[in-house]
Write a protein that holds these residues in place. Sequence first.
Motif, PDB file in Angstrom:
ATOM      1  N   THR A   1       5.746  -8.077   1.162  1.00 49.67           N
ATOM      2  CA  THR A   1       5.986  -8.839  -0.218  1.00 49.67           C
ATOM      3  C   THR A   1       7.255  -9.736  -0.232  1.00 49.67           C
ATOM      4  OG1 THR A   1       5.553  -6.573  -1.183  1.00 49.67           O
ATOM      5  CG2 THR A   1       6.434  -8.357  -2.672  1.00 49.67           C
ATOM      6  N   GLU A   2       8.174  -9.502   0.569  1.00 49.90           N
ATOM      7  CA  GLU A   2       9.413 -10.205   0.754  1.00 49.90           C
ATOM      8  C   GLU A   2       9.232 -11.504   1.612  1.00 49.90           C
ATOM      9  OE1 GLU A   2      10.955  -5.981   0.516  1.00 49.90           O
ATOM     10  OE2 GLU A   2       8.998  -7.179   1.281  1.00 49.90           O
TER      11      GLU A   2
ATOM     12  N   GLY B   1       6.050 -13.036   1.617  1.00 50.66           N
ATOM     13  CA  GLY B   1       4.884 -13.713   1.146  1.00 50.66           C
ATOM     14  C   GLY B   1       3.711 -13.790   2.097  1.00 50.66           C
TER      15      GLY B   1
ATOM     16  N   ALA C   1      12.077  -5.895  -1.752  1.00 56.44           N
ATOM     17  CA  ALA C   1      11.242  -6.445  -3.044  1.00 56.44           C
ATOM     18  C   ALA C   1      11.424  -5.370  -3.970  1.00 56.44           C
ATOM     19  CB  ALA C   1      10.064  -6.828  -2.878  1.00 56.44           C
ATOM     20  N   THR C   2      11.481  -5.490  -5.309  1.00 53.82           N
ATOM     21  CA  THR C   2      11.308  -4.632  -6.663  1.00 53.82           C
ATOM     22  C   THR C   2      10.015  -4.028  -6.636  1.00 53.82           C
ATOM     23  OG1 THR C   2      10.767  -6.219  -8.211  1.00 53.82           O
ATOM     24  CG2 THR C   2      12.933  -6.151  -7.839  1.00 53.82           C
ATOM     25  N   ARG C   3      10.005  -2.981  -7.266  1.00 56.60           N
ATOM     26  CA  ARG C   3       8.730  -2.221  -7.304  1.00 56.60           C
ATOM     27  C   ARG C   3       7.656  -2.989  -8.256  1.00 56.60           C
ATOM     28  NH1 ARG C   3       8.522   3.628 -10.808  1.00 56.60           N
ATOM     29  NH2 ARG C   3       6.557   4.237  -9.943  1.00 56.60           N
ATOM     30  N   GLU C   4       8.149  -3.802  -9.028  1.00 55.72           N
ATOM     31  CA  GLU C   4       7.377  -4.680  -9.957  1.00 55.72           C
ATOM     32  C   GLU C   4       6.792  -5.909  -9.014  1.00 55.72           C
ATOM     33  OE1 GLU C   4      10.428  -3.723 -10.893  1.00 55.72           O
ATOM     34  OE2 GLU C   4       9.438  -2.179 -12.238  1.00 55.72           O
ATOM     35  N   GLN C   5       7.632  -6.392  -7.996  1.00 51.87           N
ATOM     36  CA  GLN C   5       7.101  -7.324  -7.138  1.00 51.87           C
ATOM     37  C   GLN C   5       6.112  -7.090  -6.289  1.00 51.87           C
ATOM     38  OE1 GLN C   5      11.086  -8.339  -5.772  1.00 51.87           O
ATOM     39  NE2 GLN C   5      11.218 -10.227  -6.717  1.00 51.87           N
ATOM     40  N   ARG C   6       6.127  -5.859  -5.700  1.00 55.04           N
ATOM     41  CA  ARG C   6       5.288  -5.328  -4.986  1.00 55.04           C
ATOM     42  C   ARG C   6       3.835  -5.249  -5.585  1.00 55.04           C
ATOM     43  NH1 ARG C   6       9.649  -2.642  -2.219  1.00 55.04           N
ATOM     44  NH2 ARG C   6       9.402  -1.118  -3.852  1.00 55.04           N
TER      45      ARG C   6
ATOM     46  N   ASP D   1       2.656  -6.589  -8.265  1.00 55.25           N
ATOM     47  CA  ASP D   1       2.355  -7.846  -8.764  1.00 55.25           C
ATOM     48  C   ASP D   1       1.221  -8.346  -7.531  1.00 55.25           C
ATOM     49  OD1 ASP D   1       3.220  -8.025 -10.997  1.00 55.25           O
ATOM     50  OD2 ASP D   1       5.072  -9.301 -10.540  1.00 55.25           O
ATOM     51  N   ILE D   2       1.505  -7.936  -6.115  1.00 59.92           N
ATOM     52  CA  ILE D   2       0.787  -8.478  -5.241  1.00 59.92           C
ATOM     53  C   ILE D   2      -0.443  -7.559  -4.764  1.00 59.92           C
ATOM     54  CG2 ILE D   2       2.400 -10.065  -4.470  1.00 59.92           C
ATOM     55  CD1 ILE D   2       2.367  -8.040  -1.976  1.00 59.92           C
TER      56      ILE D   2
END
Length: 201
Positions: A116-117, A119, A160-165, A167-168
């Motif tokens: 995630t971090e 990209g 990364a946050t839980r939400e960012q992970r 999201d992908i």
Amino acid sequence: MLKVGLTGGIGAGKSEVSRLLVEHGAVLIDADRIAREVVAPGTPGLAAVVEAFGRDVLTEGGSLDRPKLGSIVFADPAKLAALNAIVHPLVGERSRALEEAATEDAVVVHDVPLLTENGLAPLYDVVIVVDADPATQLDRLVRLRGMTEQDARARMTAQATREQRRDIADVVIDNDVPLEELRARVSEVWAELARAAHASS
């Protein structure tokens, strides 16, 4: 070949999911393990790390003192970026070689903690995120890995946050469940992956 990116926060239980996928027949490319290999004693990777961070990051035996290096880089984003600039290209090169060696109908699972971090989601056909409540992650890191709460929180915050992970993610595997439930969920996911791999070969 189906290229799968597997990720999750530290302590989310990603290793258990990757182990179960391998039981089903996945080809696993573990970025963490490769990251250790590319900085083993005698490698150009280790020499570059020592040049950047000094001989203090070595053990008496001459290997990398990972806890020591971790305590330096996870508290300083610039130092973490410097370490990543050394290690990531080496890991990428080795991962590509392993992937090229897999068969045409293989499900190749790339276990990538910082997917995630960095990209990296577009590199994979499917992204699987292993998800757990932050309180569960913290408990596992302190109780099972022997980290201090302060160290565990610093490492979680650096990711990364839980939400960012989420999201992908194409697929989310909840790992706040008993092992039998996790096993059943991974079996379901595997059936979908195997079908997709067969269709693409």
